[in-house]
Motif scaffolding. Structure first.
Motif, PDB file in Angstrom:
ATOM      1  N   PHE A 116       0.802  -1.404   0.094  1.00 28.64           N
ATOM      2  CA  PHE A 116      -0.104  -0.030  -0.118  1.00 28.64           C
ATOM      3  C   PHE A 116       0.936   1.401  -0.009  1.00 28.64           C
ATOM      4  O   PHE A 116       0.164   2.363   0.041  1.00 28.64           O
ATOM      5  N   GLN A 117       2.210   1.142   0.077  1.00 25.72           N
ATOM      6  CA  GLN A 117       3.043   2.234   0.161  1.00 25.72           C
ATOM      7  C   GLN A 117       3.603   2.477  -1.503  1.00 25.72           C
ATOM      8  O   GLN A 117       2.685   3.187  -2.214  1.00 25.72           O
ATOM      9  N   ALA A 118       4.835   2.177  -1.658  1.00 25.76           N
ATOM     10  CA  ALA A 118       5.269   2.863  -2.901  1.00 25.76           C
ATOM     11  C   ALA A 118       5.791   1.923  -3.809  1.00 25.76           C
ATOM     12  O   ALA A 118       6.887   2.140  -4.378  1.00 25.76           O
ATOM     13  N   PRO A 119       5.501   0.525  -3.951  1.00 27.89           N
ATOM     14  CA  PRO A 119       6.327  -0.343  -4.800  1.00 27.89           C
ATOM     15  C   PRO A 119       6.284   0.272  -6.253  1.00 27.89           C
ATOM     16  O   PRO A 119       7.490   0.308  -6.990  1.00 27.89           O
ATOM     17  N   THR A 141       1.384  -7.264   2.110  1.00 34.75           N
ATOM     18  CA  THR A 141       2.574  -7.676   1.320  1.00 34.75           C
ATOM     19  C   THR A 141       4.033  -6.819   1.268  1.00 34.75           C
ATOM     20  O   THR A 141       3.548  -5.701   1.099  1.00 34.75           O
ATOM     21  N   SER A 142       4.971  -7.500   1.889  1.00 36.33           N
ATOM     22  CA  SER A 142       6.205  -6.757   1.887  1.00 36.33           C
ATOM     23  C   SER A 142       6.920  -6.823   0.772  1.00 36.33           C
ATOM     24  O   SER A 142       7.055  -8.163   0.279  1.00 36.33           O
ATOM     25  N   HIS A 143       7.451  -5.846   0.040  1.00 39.06           N
ATOM     26  CA  HIS A 143       8.433  -5.994  -1.183  1.00 39.06           C
ATOM     27  C   HIS A 143       9.743  -5.399  -0.884  1.00 39.06           C
ATOM     28  O   HIS A 143      10.120  -4.464  -0.337  1.00 39.06           O
ATOM     29  N   LEU A 144      10.750  -6.459  -1.438  1.00 39.00           N
ATOM     30  CA  LEU A 144      12.175  -5.995  -1.341  1.00 39.00           C
ATOM     31  C   LEU A 144      12.492  -5.557  -2.896  1.00 39.00           C
ATOM     32  O   LEU A 144      12.232  -6.322  -3.808  1.00 39.00           O
TER      33      LEU A 144
END
Length: 149
Positions: A116-119, A141-144
Motif C-alpha cells: 500500500f506504500q510505494a512499490p 505484502t512486503s516487497h524488497l
C-alpha cells in the motif's frame, strides 16, 4: 541433552555473533576480506527537502537511510501530501543514490516497502522487484526492491 531458554542475554548474544562471524569468515573469503574495513561499518545517509516559501523552512520530504557493504539501504522515504506529484520523491532518491555512489562507492541500493506504500514508485525510478513476502505483517505484502547504482 539440551536446555533451551527463551531469554534476552547480551553476553550470550555477543558470543553467538562472534562465533557466527568466525564461521562466516571461514566459509567466505570475500566476507573475510571485508571484515574490519570501512565498508563494514553502517553509516547514516540522509537527504531532506524543505519548502522554499514560508518562514520556518518546513519539511517537505526526507529520505533516511544508511550505507553498508557498498550498498545504500533506504530505510525511510516520506513526502508531504502538499508536495506529492511534483517529482520530489524522485529527486530525494536521486540525490541519495548520487551521494551513496560518490561519497561511499556504493554499487547498489535496496528498499523494503509495503504493497500500500510505494512499490510502483520505486519501479518507476529504476528499482526491480527482488522478493515479495505475503502476510508480512498479516494482510499486507512486503516487497524488497533493488537497483544497481
Amino acid at each position: 541433552m539440551f536446555s533451551i531458554e527463551a531469554v534476552n542475554d547480551p553476553e550470550r548474544r555477543d558470543v553467538v555473533l562472534a562465533r557466527l562471524q568466525t564461521v562466516n569468515d571461514e566459509r567466505s573469503p570475500a566476507l573475510r576480506a571485508l571484515r574490519r574495513t570501512p565498508v563494514m561499518e553502517a553509516r547514516p545517509l540522509e537527504v531532506y527537502a524543505t519548502y522554499a516559501c514560508g518562514e520556518r523552512g518546513e519539511l517537505a520530504g526526507g529520505l533516511v537511510g544508511h550505507v553498508q557493504w557498498q550498498w545504500l539501504h533506504v530505510d525511510l522515504l516520506w513526502v508531504d501530501a502538499g508536495a506529492r506529484g511534483a517529482g520530489l520523491g524522485s529527486r530525494l532518491i536521486a540525490r541519495a543514490e548520487a551521494r551513496a555512489r560518490e561519497e561511499f562507492g556504493c554499487v547498489g541500493s535496496q528498499v523494503e516497502t509495503w504493497d500500500f506504500q510505494a512499490p510502483g514508485f520505486y519501479q518507476r525510478v529504476g528499482y526491480r522487484l527482488a522478493a515479495s513476502i505475503p502476510d508480512y505483517p498479516p494482510g499486507i505484502t512486503s516487497h524488497l526492491l533493488v537497483k544497481e547504482l
